[in-house]
Design a protein around this motif. Structure first.
Motif, mmCIF file in Angstrom:
data_model
loop_
_atom_site.group_PDB
_atom_site.id
_atom_site.type_symbol
_atom_site.label_atom_id
_atom_site.label_comp_id
_atom_site.label_asym_id
_atom_site.label_seq_id
_atom_site.Cartn_x
_atom_site.Cartn_y
_atom_site.Cartn_z
ATOM 1 N N THR A 177 19.323 -38.394 23.807
ATOM 2 C CA THR A 177 19.551 -37.471 25.035
ATOM 3 C C THR A 177 19.667 -37.936 26.454
ATOM 4 O OG1 THR A 177 18.475 -35.758 24.532
ATOM 5 C CG2 THR A 177 17.086 -37.008 24.158
ATOM 6 N N GLY A 178 19.302 -36.860 26.460
ATOM 7 C CA GLY A 178 19.104 -36.455 28.581
ATOM 8 C C GLY A 178 19.679 -35.267 28.902
ATOM 9 N N HIS A 189 22.398 -23.340 12.513
ATOM 10 C CA HIS A 189 21.507 -24.956 12.099
ATOM 11 C C HIS A 189 21.774 -25.924 10.952
ATOM 12 C CE1 HIS A 189 18.342 -24.030 16.130
ATOM 13 N NE2 HIS A 189 19.439 -23.976 16.543
ATOM 14 N N PRO A 190 21.717 -24.010 9.442
ATOM 15 C CA PRO A 190 22.248 -25.358 8.766
ATOM 16 C C PRO A 190 22.978 -25.872 9.020
ATOM 17 C CG PRO A 190 20.735 -22.933 8.502
ATOM 18 C CD PRO A 190 21.058 -23.339 9.430
ATOM 19 N N SER A 238 14.267 -29.521 19.932
ATOM 20 C CA SER A 238 14.008 -29.371 18.721
ATOM 21 C C SER A 238 12.528 -29.270 17.887
ATOM 22 C CB SER A 238 14.990 -29.308 17.811
ATOM 23 O OG SER A 238 15.086 -31.439 17.609
ATOM 24 N N GLY A 239 11.387 -30.270 18.634
ATOM 25 C CA GLY A 239 10.634 -30.876 17.926
ATOM 26 C C GLY A 239 10.671 -32.144 16.761
ATOM 27 N N GLU A 240 10.178 -31.626 15.992
ATOM 28 C CA GLU A 240 9.883 -32.921 15.172
ATOM 29 C C GLU A 240 11.109 -32.756 14.106
ATOM 30 O OE1 GLU A 240 7.507 -35.536 14.666
ATOM 31 O OE2 GLU A 240 7.268 -34.845 16.546
ATOM 32 N N ARG A 241 11.589 -31.661 14.258
ATOM 33 C CA ARG A 241 12.913 -32.165 13.416
ATOM 34 C C ARG A 241 14.125 -33.163 13.411
ATOM 35 N NH1 ARG A 241 18.021 -28.939 12.816
ATOM 36 N NH2 ARG A 241 18.371 -28.574 15.180
ATOM 37 N N ARG A 297 10.796 -35.242 28.237
ATOM 38 C CA ARG A 297 11.509 -36.386 27.265
ATOM 39 C C ARG A 297 11.363 -37.587 27.589
ATOM 40 N NH1 ARG A 297 15.771 -33.052 30.201
ATOM 41 N NH2 ARG A 297 16.049 -34.649 31.880
ATOM 42 N N LEU A 298 11.575 -38.232 28.767
ATOM 43 C CA LEU A 298 10.264 -39.374 28.961
ATOM 44 C C LEU A 298 8.840 -39.720 28.255
ATOM 45 C CD1 LEU A 298 10.700 -40.083 32.866
ATOM 46 C CD2 LEU A 298 12.024 -40.940 30.759
#
Length: 205
Positions: free
Chosen positions: A12-13, A93-94, A125-128, A174-175
């Motif tokens: 990601t970035g 999303h699904p 998206s958190g923990e997903r 992000r970091l």
């Protein structure tokens, strides 16, 4: 490290960070790159898997003459109705998760040992996504560099780019989520390639 194991890497970035270039360099070293953004676009393109359910939920007026989702009409719908965004995400999303899994399975069956999931909004998206990957690589640079790169490639005004950056996770967020950081600022392509090669070696590439 054990090069025989299967690695699942999240990449990601922020916009203009050079994430797509890093994804290409990893692919050139043998990684299977699965582009979540491209998958998301594909499901709302003509013939995409989201088209029929979008027409069913939102009405046929949300599908344009080419058979794709009418993005402008959908933006207006979401602006007028707070629930519309949730309904659209419940469709898309699904499907993105399903197609991502299909592509990952196909790569594994093809003998790939390193899967790179290119996810622009991985942190958001958190923990997903965090639960699905072994390591998170963040491609990093400062906001001024992001702005300059995006202005150069797209011609967007600085104010518009700043709005996009503000909607994304912060650089600090992000970091904080990163297992590996590729600092892509002031580098030539060869220097970036060398940095990617060093990271890739840890994953058997």
């Amino acid at each position: 490290m054990n090069t025989q194991r299967i690695w699942r890497i999240g990449l990601t970035g922020g916009i203009g960070s050079g994430k797509s270039t890093v994804a290409s360099l990893l692919a050139a070293r043998g990684a299977a790159v699965i582009d979540a953004d491209a998958i998301s676009r594909s499901v709302t393109a003509p013939g995409g898997r989201a088209i029929a359910p979008i027409a069913q939920v939102f009405g046929p007026e949300m599908i344009d003459a080419h058979g794709a989702m009418d993005r402008q009409a959908m933006r207006e719908q979401i602006f007028k109705n707070a629930d519309a965004k949730k309904k659209l995400e419940a469709i898309i999303h699904p499907l993105v998760s399903l197609i991502t899994a299909e592509q990952a399975q196909a790569a594994l069956q093809n003998g790939q040992r390193c899967l790179v999931f290119d996810v622009p909004l991985l942190v958001e998206s958190g923990e997903r996504w965090r639960r699905q990957v072994d390591r998170v690589i963040v491609v990093d640079c400062d906001a001024a560099t992001q702005r300059q790169r995006v202005m150069t490639r797209s011609g967007l005004a600085a104010e518009e780019i700043d709005r996009i950056i503000a909607l994304q996770a912060s650089r600090a967020q992000r970091l904080a989520s990163a297992d590996v950081v590729i600092f892509n600022q002031g580098l030539s392509l060869a220097e970036l390639e060398a940095q990617v090669a060093q990271v890739a070696a840890d994953f058997g590439l």
